[in-house]
Scaffold this active site. Structure first.
Site, PDB file in Angstrom:
ATOM      1  N   SER A   1       0.804  -1.219   0.000  1.00 31.19           N
ATOM      2  CA  SER A   1       0.000   0.000   0.000  1.00 31.19           C
ATOM      3  C   SER A   1       0.842   1.277   0.000  1.00 31.19           C
ATOM      4  CB  SER A   1      -0.953  -0.045   1.193  1.00 31.19           C
ATOM      5  OG  SER A   1      -1.987   0.857   1.009  1.00 31.19           O
ATOM      6  N   HIS A   2       0.767   2.075   1.073  1.00 39.43           N
ATOM      7  CA  HIS A   2       1.473   3.361   1.097  1.00 39.43           C
ATOM      8  C   HIS A   2       2.913   3.223   1.580  1.00 39.43           C
ATOM      9  CE1 HIS A   2      -0.154   2.548   5.025  1.00 39.43           C
ATOM     10  NE2 HIS A   2       0.728   3.371   5.537  1.00 39.43           N
TER      11      HIS A   2
ATOM     12  N   ASP B   1      -2.344   6.530  -3.284  1.00 43.07           N
ATOM     13  CA  ASP B   1      -1.238   5.752  -2.717  1.00 43.07           C
ATOM     14  C   ASP B   1      -0.828   4.640  -3.676  1.00 43.07           C
ATOM     15  OD1 ASP B   1      -3.380   4.013  -2.341  1.00 43.07           O
ATOM     16  OD2 ASP B   1      -2.657   3.281  -0.413  1.00 43.07           O
TER      17      ASP B   1
ATOM     18  N   LYS C   1     -11.790   0.765  -0.228  1.00 44.43           N
ATOM     19  CA  LYS C   1     -11.758   2.193  -0.482  1.00 44.43           C
ATOM     20  C   LYS C   1     -11.216   2.408  -1.886  1.00 44.43           C
ATOM     21  CE  LYS C   1      -7.545   2.765   2.336  1.00 44.43           C
ATOM     22  NZ  LYS C   1      -7.281   1.538   3.100  1.00 44.43           N
TER      23      LYS C   1
ATOM     24  N   ASP D   1      -5.975   2.783  -3.353  1.00 42.00           N
ATOM     25  CA  ASP D   1      -7.214   2.857  -2.569  1.00 42.00           C
ATOM     26  C   ASP D   1      -7.328   4.151  -1.759  1.00 42.00           C
ATOM     27  OD1 ASP D   1      -5.204   2.015  -0.885  1.00 42.00           O
ATOM     28  OD2 ASP D   1      -6.299   0.292  -0.066  1.00 42.00           O
ATOM     29  N   ARG D   2      -6.211   4.901  -1.609  1.00 39.42           N
ATOM     30  CA  ARG D   2      -6.294   6.171  -0.873  1.00 39.42           C
ATOM     31  C   ARG D   2      -6.310   7.358  -1.824  1.00 39.42           C
ATOM     32  NH1 ARG D   2      -2.452   5.939   4.397  1.00 39.42           N
ATOM     33  NH2 ARG D   2      -3.008   3.840   5.056  1.00 39.42           N
TER      34      ARG D   2
ATOM     35  N   ASP E   1      -1.273   1.420  -3.993  1.00 38.11           N
ATOM     36  CA  ASP E   1      -2.234   0.447  -4.527  1.00 38.11           C
ATOM     37  C   ASP E   1      -3.575   1.073  -4.918  1.00 38.11           C
ATOM     38  OD1 ASP E   1      -2.828   0.829  -1.796  1.00 38.11           O
ATOM     39  OD2 ASP E   1      -3.747  -1.139  -1.618  1.00 38.11           O
TER      40      ASP E   1
HETATM   41  C1  VG1 Z   1      -3.663   2.468   8.189  1.00 39.24           C
HETATM   42  C2  VG1 Z   1      -4.797   3.464   8.298  1.00 39.24           C
HETATM   43  C3  VG1 Z   1      -6.130   2.758   8.136  1.00 39.24           C
HETATM   44  C4  VG1 Z   1      -6.148   2.005   6.797  1.00 39.24           C
HETATM   45  C5  VG1 Z   1      -4.973   1.061   6.743  1.00 39.24           C
HETATM   46  C6  VG1 Z   1      -4.865   0.332   5.428  1.00 39.24           C
HETATM   47  O1  VG1 Z   1      -3.743   1.518   9.232  1.00 39.24           O
HETATM   48  O2  VG1 Z   1      -4.736   4.140   9.536  1.00 39.24           O
HETATM   49  O3  VG1 Z   1      -7.155   3.709   8.221  1.00 39.24           O
HETATM   50  O4  VG1 Z   1      -7.343   1.281   6.654  1.00 39.24           O
HETATM   51  O5  VG1 Z   1      -3.761   1.789   6.937  1.00 39.24           O
HETATM   52  O6  VG1 Z   1      -4.788   1.220   4.359  1.00 39.24           O
HETATM   53  P1  VG1 Z   1      -2.868   1.614  10.560  1.00 39.24           P
HETATM   54  O7  VG1 Z   1      -3.165   0.364  11.316  1.00 39.24           O
HETATM   55  O8  VG1 Z   1      -1.448   1.752  10.131  1.00 39.24           O
HETATM   56  O9  VG1 Z   1      -3.317   2.851  11.270  1.00 39.24           O
HETATM   57  V1  VG1 Z   1      -3.804   0.842   3.056  1.00 39.24           V
HETATM   58  O10 VG1 Z   1      -4.165   1.962   1.860  1.00 39.24           O
HETATM   59  O11 VG1 Z   1      -2.305   0.944   3.718  1.00 39.24           O
HETATM   60  O12 VG1 Z   1      -4.156  -0.717   2.692  1.00 39.24           O
HETATM   61 CO    CO Z   2      -3.541   1.522   0.036  1.00 39.50          CO
END
Ligand code: VG1
Ligand code: CO
Length: 571
Positions: free
Chosen positions: A127-128, A297, A398, A301-302, A299
């Site tokens: 992801s990010h 981001d 998302k 979704d953000r 992947d």
């Molecule tokens: C983070 C965000 C959460 C989001 C998750 C996955 O998690 O706070 O809101 O759903 O990333 O997003 P955490 O546990 O680090 O706070 V993604 O776009 O990284 O799959």
């Molecule tokens: Co993501």
């Protein structure tokens, strides 16, 4: 989906072998998927074990099932796809749909699972988190509703990883994933099919069924006064999607999209759409004449939404404003809006809209997986997270590009600037000031200790009613707890979802440990306050929240536990 046959049909029958493995500690999926350094995934048997455990967790439906596979194209994805092919074939999977060159955004995977009624999907992404040989890799597993695997499934996978002894694999089964088409293989007397699919087609078709593309085209390519957008894919997976959608379909000028080539290391950047990591987008918007900016981001979704001169829309406001304006979007004109939802740390802007529209509002723990059951039960249409996540029940993830198209749909209807839309919203509902402080890569032990001591402090009965003062502002504690969620549909309980302190004036302080880091601990402090007076809705968020930030630091003693004075990122 294209149905070309590529090359000759493979005729040689393939046979699986059983490889003796060893267990690895720590293969516990976090908020969304398993994320570790690439080097960890490259260890002998490490990725193989996790893939085998995902497949085993599918249970009786595994034999003969169809799965979709793709990801954000980061370093090690191709190797992982090769492993998935070999292990899936050996385990009796009937068919794999794979994005061309391994490219599929997380929302596209969700879309494909639902559209073709698949048994699930495997997404290769962290992801990010940054990518490249020295950075992170990750594997997400989505179930047949298209959403991230719920806790019951990820717990099963984790338990399997703790006792795996061997895995089945067909070492010589290879498939070129760069050409679209179908290949079949004979495995143990049955057919094993791999279909390489266009990465964008299915997702594009879904977007066309949700939005009025003609109207959006008029907005972006008007001869008189085009609405100038700048979309930054940050070298993540959304590049091919934004080129097809914004350039080919909506005819926006070519310079409306940047960084659209997915790179294995995201060009060395941090593919996280916020003011810190998308600083180049912010600068360009400040210096040039754009009406709108967005970034995604790794992947896809953000999303981050910016107005002219880089006016920042907080994700919490974004979701509230979308909720207020859903009638600008054809998808929501066709079926009534069911309910609204946000994750617990997300500011309560959307709660006000829910009350005004007489819609039910759900508050779930952090992580998109908690929205899925509500959507499947027909109780939820639109939801969001403060972490730049926005989406609806069109899929079970998302969806960054969806969010941009939704915002553009609103603008196409009411012709106001982003800033004006936000200002009018605050005038009507009041403003929820919000900021999140992230302390990344802290040592685990002091971080866990800090949370433990803080929990003891705030759940002590004499904490309620305590008053804290900072800068002549007084905050009185109304409620404090460790957030726990009971799923209204399956009654499953999610505990330890973050420490909450809610004050009598509606302000909130929340502390959580991140579940997406790949090593050490990341502490998040979420700070929110509410102002309804029209004279106080247009102030600087950091200034307004300063007293509460000080109180948060004081109550938690965070800085002394982790020996830091400044957060790594402020969003
Ligand atoms: C983070 C965000 C959460 C989001 C998750 C996955 O998690 O706070 O809101 O759903 O990333 O997003 P955490 O546990 O680090 O706070 V993604 O776009 O990284 O799959
Ligand atoms: Co993501």
């Amino acid at each position: 989906m294209s149905l070309n046959f590529v090359g000759a049909q493979a005729t040689m029958p393939f046979k699986s072998i059983l490889v003796t493995s060893r267990t690895y500690e720590g293969q516990k999926p976090g908020t969304s998927g398993l994320r570790k350094a690439v080097k960890v995934f490259q260890q002998e048997h490490y990725t193989q074990n996790f893939i085998q455990c995902i497949l085993t967790a599918i249970g009786p439906k595994l034999k003969g099932c169809t799965l979709v596979v793709g990801g954000d194209g980061r370093f090690y994805a191709k190797e992982a796809i090769d492993i998935i092919i070999k292990i899936a074939a050996a385990n009796g999977v009937r068919k794999l749909l794979i994005g061309q060159n391994g490219i599929l955004s997380t929302p596209a995977v969700s879309c494909i699972i639902r559209k073709y009624k698949l048994n699930g999907g495997i997404i290769l992404t962290a992801s990010h988190n940054p990518g490249g040989p020295e950075n992170d890799f990750g594997i997400k597993f989505n179930t047949e509703n298209g959403g991230p695997a719920p806790d019951t499934v990820t717990n099963t996978i984790y338990n399997l990883t703790k006792k795996i002894k061997n895995y089945s694999i067909i070492p010589n089964l290879e498939c070129n994933i760069s050409e679209i088409g179908i290949r079949t293989f004979e495995v143990h007397g049955s057919e094993f099919i791999i279909e390489i699919i266009d990465s964008v087609n299915d997702y594009l078709e879904l977007m066309k069924s949700i939005f009025d593309f003609q109207k959006l085209k008029n907005l972006l390519s008007s001869n008189i006064k085009p609405f100038r957008v700048l979309i930054n894919s940050m070298h993540g997976v959304t590049g091919p999607y934004v080129k097809r959608i914004f350039i080919d379909e909506l005819n926006a000028p070519l310079n409306s999209v940047v960084n659209t080539t997915p790179l294995v290391d995201f060009g060395g950047g941090h593919p996280d759409p916020n003011l810190t990591y998308a600083a180049d987008l912010v600068q360009t918007l400040k210096n040039e004449n754009y009406d709108f900016g967005a970034a995604f981001d790794g992947d896809g979704d953000r999303n981050m939404i910016l107005g002219a001169k880089a006016f920042f829309v907080t994700p919490s406001d974004s979701i509230a404003i979308l909720a207020e304006n859903l009638n600008s979007i054809p998808y929501f004109q066709k079926s009534a809006v069911k309910g609204l939802a946000r994750s617990m740390p997300t500011a309560a802007s959307i709660d006000k809209v829910a009350t005004s529209l007489n819609l039910k509002l759900f508050e779930v723990p952090t992580g998109w997986k908690y929205f899925g059951n509500l959507m499947d039960a027909g109780l939820l249409s639109l939801c969001g997270e403060e972490s730049f996540g926005t989406g609806s029940d069109h899929i079970r993830e998302k969806d960054g590009i969806w969010a941009v198209l939704a915002w553009l749909s609103i603008i196409a209807v009411n012709s106001k600037s982003i800033e004006q839309i936000c200002f009018d919203h605050w005038l009507k509902y009041g403003r929820h000031y919000f900021v999140r402080y992230d302390y990344e890569n802290c040592e685990s032990e002091p971080s866990t200790k800090m949370m433990k001591v803080l929990e003891e402090k705030i759940t002590n009965s004499d904490f309620i009613g305590q008053k804290f003062e900072s800068d002549n502002e007084v905050f009185e504690v109304k409620l404090a707890d460790n957030f726990q969620y009971v799923d209204p549909i399956d009654k499953s309980i999610a505990k330890n979802q973050g420490l909450r302190i809610i004050f009598t004036n509606g302000a909130r302080l929340i502390f959580r440990l991140s579940g997406t880091g790949s090593s050490g601990a990341t502490i998040r402090m979420y700070v929110e306050s509410y102002e309804s007076s029209p004279t106080k809705i247009n102030l600087d968020a950091q200034l307004v929240l300063q007293p509460l930030i000080q109180i948060g630091l004081e109550i938690s003693k965070l800085q002394s536990y982790i020996k830091r004075t400044e957060p790594t990122v402020i969003t």
